[in-house]
Design a protein around this motif. Structure first.
Motif: not given
Length: 263
Positions: A117-123, A131-134, A151-152
């Motif tokens: 999941l961290l990798g997906a956020r980086k990608a 960012s996904i979070e934003d 997702v965070s």
């Protein structure tokens, strides 16, 4: 390592010289993750080394593939993609489609490991420059608070489970579910905290105690909101979740969004 003939055949297929569908399926069907990684690293004209340390499809080449492989485009492109990039694209698609696709966000956030999941956020940051979070924060609907938290997070994956806490949280969960008419469970801060901060092993214990105390699984409780059921199933029993997704996709009368889940 992948056989040289397979490597050359697949490289030729992706170079716009025509497609032997049987050969493509045969090659990709027997390749493992290390073969796919080797292919990405050995074909710089197809894949670019991202600054966040993963190999991403060249955008121009994806556009060419879209024309070359009309029927196989989604399956072939997504299968060969780096898993981080694939999940980032799926998250973006789900956010764009809105509430009808929020189940895909839950699936990715809950069935992946913390590192995946961290990798997906980086990608996602590399692909979409945010960012996904934003992007997830302004989502509409009652699921917004839960989705943003899911997702965070970076979930604990160790083996330690506090049985007393798990039993107490099973009771808390049951009380909120039984009072669904007064407040939606996924709007409850306590429930969101349990779902997003506890390890998967801990949540399995919570589900076990829920059944012990109330005599049935939480996903059998008709008062339980679907998004809560999906979250717990993805976290605690992903095999059952994916089995349902596949079965639904093969039905004749389902919508296009459900059929796309098969890919």
């Amino acid at each position: 390592m992948d056989p040289p003939n397979d490597f050359e055949a697949l490289t030729k297929a992706f170079s716009g010289f025509g497609v032997d569908e049987d050969s493509m399926v045969s090659i990709l069907g027997k390749w493992h993750l290390e073969h796919l990684e080797s292919f990405r690293k050995r074909t710089p004209k197809f894949f670019l080394e991202d600054e966040r340390l993963f190999e991403r499809w060249d955008d121009h080449h994806i556009a060419c593939l879209t024309k070359e492989f009309l029927r196989f485009k989604d399956i072939v492109v997504q299968w060969i993609m780096h898993p981080w990039e694939r999940d980032a694209h799926l998250v973006h698609e789900a956010i764009t489609k809105g509430p009808q696709a929020y189940g895909l966000l839950i699936e990715i956030a809950c069935t992946r490991s913390s590192e995946e999941l961290l990798g997906a956020r980086k990608a996602y940051q590399s692909l979409f420059d945010q960012s996904i979070e934003d992007v997830a924060s302004p989502l509409e609907g009652i699921e917004c608070k839960l989705l943003v938290a899911l997702v965070s997070l970076y979930r604990y994956e160790g083996s330690r489970v506090n049985e007393g806490t798990a039993r107490s949280e099973a009771t808390t969960l049951a009380i909120v579910v039984k009072n669904v008419d007064q407040k939606n469970p996924i709007e409850d801060d306590g429930i969101v905290r349990i779902l997003t901060t506890r390890s998967k092993l801990h949540l399995k214990a919570v589900v076990k105690y829920y059944k012990e105390i109330y005599g049935k699984n939480i996903d059998e409780d008709h008062d339980t909101l679907m998004s809560l059921k999906e979250t717990l199933q993805c976290l605690c029993n992903p095999q059952a979740y994916f089995n349902k997704v596949l079965n639904d996709a093969f039905k004749d009368d389902v919508d296009e969004n459900t059929k796309e889940a098969l890919t």
